[in-house]
Enzyme design. Structure first.
Site, short mmCIF file in Angstrom:
data_model
loop_
_atom_site.label_atom_id
_atom_site.label_comp_id
_atom_site.label_asym_id
_atom_site.label_seq_id
_atom_site.Cartn_x
_atom_site.Cartn_y
_atom_site.Cartn_z
N ASP A 35 0.86 -1.18 0.00
CA ASP A 35 0.00 0.00 0.00
C ASP A 35 0.90 1.23 0.00
O ASP A 35 1.65 1.46 0.95
CB ASP A 35 -0.90 -0.02 1.24
CG ASP A 35 -2.02 1.00 1.18
OD1 ASP A 35 -2.16 1.65 0.12
OD2 ASP A 35 -2.75 1.14 2.18
N ASP A 85 -2.66 2.39 -6.27
CA ASP A 85 -1.68 2.49 -5.19
C ASP A 85 -1.62 1.29 -4.26
O ASP A 85 -0.94 1.34 -3.24
CB ASP A 85 -1.92 3.76 -4.38
CG ASP A 85 -3.30 3.79 -3.74
OD1 ASP A 85 -4.16 3.00 -4.15
OD2 ASP A 85 -3.50 4.61 -2.83
N GLU A 86 -2.30 0.21 -4.58
CA GLU A 86 -2.19 -0.97 -3.72
C GLU A 86 -2.41 -2.25 -4.52
O GLU A 86 -3.10 -2.25 -5.54
CB GLU A 86 -3.15 -0.90 -2.53
CG GLU A 86 -4.60 -0.83 -2.87
CD GLU A 86 -5.49 -0.87 -1.64
OE1 GLU A 86 -5.18 -1.60 -0.68
OE2 GLU A 86 -6.52 -0.17 -1.65
#
Length: 352
Positions: free
Chosen positions: A10, A104-105
């Protein structure tokens, strides 16, 4: 307990961190990524801004009252997507079992990895170091036997840290885990749990499967497994999409009207993707995920292609209006997608 080795990566305040990288003179100041406007909502907030209570999905009007000195920058989704591609290139050096959740993860299954590194914690450490060296951005990681536990673990040492949850420590860890840390447990569900005397995952574990089903519907089945550390979902490698879409997982469960505040920036992001891929679309789909993980979709199909971003947004707003209001519903995810794709200029009709 599973012998798999799952990493949840993350990125730390991703959108805001990318903007700070591009504009280093803003470092140390509360930075908010958002379009300014009466009905705009925050896309991301830097850690400095979070100290004032600002967070994604908050209205810009509220944010300005809480932190008048915050600096606002508009989102640059094309740039975020480029950086995300760099990050995924790092992942692919270690495994091809990569399941992106957003820009983003992502989940990575490194049980068997290309470098034959026996310890998932070492893989995570190398990945985080490579991401920082190549992008200047920090990432946090959770390492655990399954996706549920890895996602929780990634939040434990934020920002710029990692946390390992080995199989033999799972039950003790869950015994005192606050219920609000369980993915999918938002304000509505948490309030109901508290009314039943539940405060931790350990408390919830003392309820029988049938009791949880009665209290929480089919989500009760999932809760029964999760609080016992069970999650057999595989890491699903990304496959070629038959449509183009974008979505956002909200930091807290929101009523429909507030969740819909994200539609303008979702539409703008999606239109950039459509333009870059040089295609046109004839259908629009709205996707909503409720607090108890029910998926609601609505689709509009036209006889001709969407002419511009304004038409895309208008279609999404029409679809929102088709969702019947339920007073108890709160939403944890909202997204829009387009389908019936054709190469640009192949469809010449005007949109109607």
């Amino acid at each position: 307990m599973s012998s798999r080795k799952i990493i949840h990566i993350d990125m730390d305040a991703f959108y805001a961190s990318v903007e700070l990288r591009e504009q280093p003179h803003l470092k140390g100041r509360p930075v908010v990524v958002a379009w300014e406007g009466a009905r705009s909502v925050i896309c991301a907030a830097s850690y400095e801004a979070r100290q004032f209570g600002l967070h994604s999905a908050m209205s810009v009007a509220t944010a300005k009252r809480l932190c008048p000195q915050a600096v606002y920058v508009p989102p640059h989704f094309d740039l975020y997507r480029q950086v995300s591609a760099q990050i995924h290139a790092v992942f692919r050096r270690y495994t091809d079992l990569i399941e992106p959740l957003s820009l983003d993860e992502a989940y990575l299954d490194v049980t068997r990895n290309f470098k034959n590194i026996p310890y998932a914690s070492e893989v995570a450490k190398e990945i985080r170091a490579a991401i920082f060296a190549e992008t200047g951005l920090t990432a946090s990681a959770g390492i655990a036997p399954n996706k549920f536990l890895a996602k929780i673990a990634s939040d434990w040492r934020k920002p710029n840290g990692q946390f390992v949850l080995p199989p033999h420590k799972v039950m003790a860890f869950l015994e005192t885990l606050p219920l609000g840390k369980i993915p999918g447990v938002g304000k509505v569900t948490l309030k109901k749990m508290q009314s039943l005397g539940m405060r931790t995952a350990g408390d919830l574990r003392r309820f029988e499967r049938g009791e949880l089903l009665n209290h929480f519907g089919r989500y009760g089945y999932r809760l029964y497994d999760l609080v016992r550390g069970t999650d057999e979902r595989p890491v699903k490698a990304e496959r070629e999409r038959l449509q183009i879409s974008t979505e956002i997982t909200l930091p807290e469960d929101l009523p429909l009207e507030q969740a819909a505040g994200h539609l303008p920036h979702l539409a703008e992001d999606l239109w950039r993707q459509i333009t870059r891929k040089n295609v046109e679309a004839q259908s629009v789909t709205l996707k909503l995920k409720t607090y108890d993980f029910r998926i609601i979709t609505r689709t509009l199909t036209y006889s001709s292609v969407l002419p511009d971003c304004a038409a895309l947004l208008q279609a999404a707003q029409m679809l929102i209006a088709r969702v019947p209001p339920q007073t108890e519903d709160a939403f944890r995810l909202i997204g829009i997608g387009v389908g019936h794709l054709v190469p640009k200029n192949q469809q010449q009709d005007l949109w109607a």
